[in-house]
Design a protein around this motif. Structure first.
Motif, PDB file in Angstrom:
ATOM      1  N   TYR A  52      41.506  33.728  37.657  1.00 22.31           N
ATOM      2  CA  TYR A  52      40.526  34.471  38.478  1.00 22.31           C
ATOM      3  C   TYR A  52      39.525  33.479  39.055  1.00 22.31           C
ATOM      4  N   VAL A 109      36.896  38.744  43.800  1.00 26.65           N
ATOM      5  CA  VAL A 109      37.600  37.921  42.816  1.00 26.65           C
ATOM      6  C   VAL A 109      39.001  37.676  43.357  1.00 26.65           C
ATOM      7  N   LEU A 167      34.330  43.181  43.495  1.00 28.60           N
ATOM      8  CA  LEU A 167      33.671  43.344  42.190  1.00 28.60           C
ATOM      9  C   LEU A 167      33.001  44.703  42.157  1.00 28.60           C
ATOM     10  N   PHE A 214      32.130  37.657  34.906  1.00 28.07           N
ATOM     11  CA  PHE A 214      32.248  38.183  36.269  1.00 28.07           C
ATOM     12  C   PHE A 214      30.932  38.782  36.765  1.00 28.07           C
ATOM     13  N   LYS A 272      43.096  39.915  46.450  1.00 23.15           N
ATOM     14  CA  LYS A 272      41.643  39.710  46.394  1.00 23.15           C
ATOM     15  C   LYS A 272      41.040  41.059  46.003  1.00 23.15           C
ATOM     16  N   SER A 324      36.035  33.646  41.467  1.00 18.44           N
ATOM     17  CA  SER A 324      35.180  34.588  42.190  1.00 18.44           C
ATOM     18  C   SER A 324      34.457  33.913  43.338  1.00 18.44           C
TER      19      SER A 324
END
Ligand SMILES: C[S@@+](CC[C@H](N)C(=O)[O-])C[C@H]1O[C@@H](n2cnc3c(N)ncnc32)[C@H](O)[C@@H]1O
Length: 544
Positions: free
Chosen positions: A465, A472, A486, A503, A483, A467
């Motif tokens: 992952y 992300v 979030l 995250f 993609k 970001s």
């Protein structure tokens, strides 16, 4: 069967039992009870009276008398109200008795084409849609074992198509629905010459359903009978296209419109433009085969337009995108088949407790085709015989999309598997909320727990992952996959925060979480040792 709600099947078996042994009290009693459930009170009272006259035990007699009293009472109430619900078209299906309060609308959606939504609030488990298919066909693996009309398991004494003797039906009723109401003329003799056979069929058969003025269904097997039996040979979607086309032609002939035929305009989505050249070629070849089969059956009754072939190609493409697998539930220990399903699933492998789903048929539903897919559906799909039922699984706000699952669901499959399955089977890349936004089930489904004892973070075995602002990027073995956005930090639930804290941190620095690293605290997990432990555990479990 009665207790399982399989009223039609139960009635069929009672009729069969009574015809074999007319003094079998239990069959009369059971048929009376089914007739009562179908709200056919006069028939129920008659059956119970016969059962009462045959019953020898006093406990049995008093049981029947009690039931009879209740049914007489219901019968009186219905008569007082003035209209018996046995008039209802779908009285055979207990679920349709429920009041239909949901108002559906088909509207355009931002990224899935058209889709269904409700104009009012829907409470959980509400019945939102019931529909009979425009056309349905049994799948090849069930041809010997299941009724070709209602798709229930065929009994030992099956009924065949009286003309070609190839399809099997569980009862005379199903035979009549599929082949038509057979009224042989005394002088008509059956000849096993295919042309005569077809002519006889055309003269002697009338579909029971097509007698009603607004009937949608025309005997579906008629045009396939006495020919090359293409329904047994061609793929299900192509047979469906043939059945839809034959219905369209039959309707035109019935209304005296025998002018040149082009094709029905189903107004369903198709993906011809993005189909691969091989798939396009396949659709064209099948269209030619279908046209030849239909021409052979209808012969001089109609002429074809130049565009008939391209219309058939489009029809095939529409059916490929919109046809639905009918699945029934079957008890794993060999018990009676139930009729519940989990969705549009390919369904060969899903197991729930001691029942499993089996795919029995493929069908095309006109309104059902307007429901889009979501990997977190708010609508549950199931079938009774060939009828599609949709129920809400949660409270749904008015104006919200109503979406079912075409098979893959979040929590059962990871994001990549879901996308792959939808791409392969339905030729689209899923844009549902679960496939567009980072979510808890996808973070944990194939992950290990963090090696630190007090951390609840997830450690992925193979997904990376990275970001960037509010997105992300997900990649697998170095290849970009998708993609995801979030979720709004204020709405992220506690569990998701614990599993993937990194995250949702507030600093702007780039974040990259490689496989083997905790999504909450970055601790490293020795992947090779946990994978080895996992393999050992799996082999132990499998050896039991
Ligand atoms: C059975 S149709 C549903 C109705 C269709 N949207 C229409 O406009 O008629 C299936 C097609 O809808 C679109 N679709 C359905 N669910 C989708 C989803 N979750 N993401 C993207 N496209 C979707 C795809 O084009 C798919 O092939």
């Amino acid at each position: 069967m009665h207790k399982l709600g399989l009223l039609k099947q139960c009635l069929r078996d009672c009729n069969r039992a009574i015809s074999v042994s007319s003094n079998y009290a239990k069959a009369w009693y059971r048929r009376g009870m089914v007739n009562a459930s179908l709200k056919k009170y006069s028939s129920a009272i008659h059956d119970l009276k016969v059962a009462l006259s045959m019953e020898v035990t006093s406990s049995g007699k008093s049981n029947i008398e009690q039931e009879l009293k209740l049914i007489l009472l219901k019968h009186r109430n219905v008569n007082e109200v003035g209209r018996s619900s046995s008039d209802c078209q779908d009285a055979g299906l207990p679920h349709t008795a429920e009041p239909h309060k949901v108002v559906l609308e088909c509207a355009s959606t931002p990224n899935k084409g058209r889709g269904m939504m409700s104009l009012n609030v829907i409470s959980p488990a509400s019945l939102i849609h019931v529909e009979d298919p425009l056309a349905a066909i049994i799948i090849k693996s069930c041809r010997e074992t299941h009724c070709h009309y209602c798709f229930s398991e065929a009994p030992a004494d099956v009924v065949f198509c009286p003309l070609c003797t190839i399809p099997v039906y569980c009862s005379k009723e199903c035979q009549e629905q599929a082949v038509g109401d057979i009224s042989w003329n005394q002088d008509t003799s059956l000849e096993f010459n295919s042309h005569h056979l077809v002519d006889n069929a055309k003269l002697g058969l009338t579909s029971t359903r097509c007698k009603t003025s607004n009937s949608k269904q025309i005997a579906e097997h008629m045009h396939e009978c006495g020919g090359a039996h293409w329904a047994a040979v061609l793929p299900a979607d192509i047979v469906l296209a043939g059945r839809v086309m034959a219905q369209y032609i039959d309707k035109r002939l019935l209304t005296g419109k025998s002018s040149a035929i082009s094709g029905p305009n189903l107004d369903l989505v198709h993906h011809y433009d993005i189909d691969s050249p091989t798939s396009k070629l396949e659709s064209h070849i099948y269209a030619i085969v279908l046209l030849l089969c239909l021409q052979k059956y209808y012969r001089s009754d109609l002429s074809w337009r130049e565009e008939s072939l391209s219309q058939l190609v489009l029809l095939i493409c529409q059916i490929k995108v919109n046809s639905i697998a009918i699945v029934h539930m079957k008890s794993v220990d060999g018990g009676q088949e139930l009729t519940e399903s989990k969705g549009y699933s390919t369904a060969s492998d899903a197991v729930m407790c001691s029942v499993e789903q089996i795919r029995v048929a493929q069908a095309i539903y006109m309104s059902g085709s307007l429901f889009n897919h979501s990997c977190r559906p708010n609508v549950h799909t199931y079938f009774h015989s060939r009828t599609l039922f949709l129920r809400s699984t949660e409270y749904i706000e008015s104006g919200s999309p109503l979406e079912l699952s075409y098979g893959p669901q979040a929590g059962e499959m990871d994001l990549l598997e879901r996308q792959k399955s939808l791409q392969e089977n339905y030729k689209f890349s899923c844009r549902c909320s679960s496939c567009s936004e980072l979510n808890l089930s996808d973070l944990v489904i194939d992950s290990f727990c963090c090696p630190r004892s007090f951390c609840l973070g997830a450690v992925s075995e193979s997904t990376c992952y990275r970001s960037e602002e509010n997105f992300v990027h997900v990649s697998l073995n170095g290849s970009a996959v998708c993609k995801l956005s979030l979720p709004d930090v204020s709405k992220v639930d506690e569990d998701m925060e614990k599993v993937g804290k990194l995250f949702f941190r507030n600093d702007d620095a780039d974040l990259k979480i490689d496989p083997g690293y905790c999504m909450s605290c970055r601790s490293q997990l020795d992947l090779s040792s946990v994978v080895a432990t996992l393999d050992r555990a799996a082999s132990k479990i499998n050896s039991y």
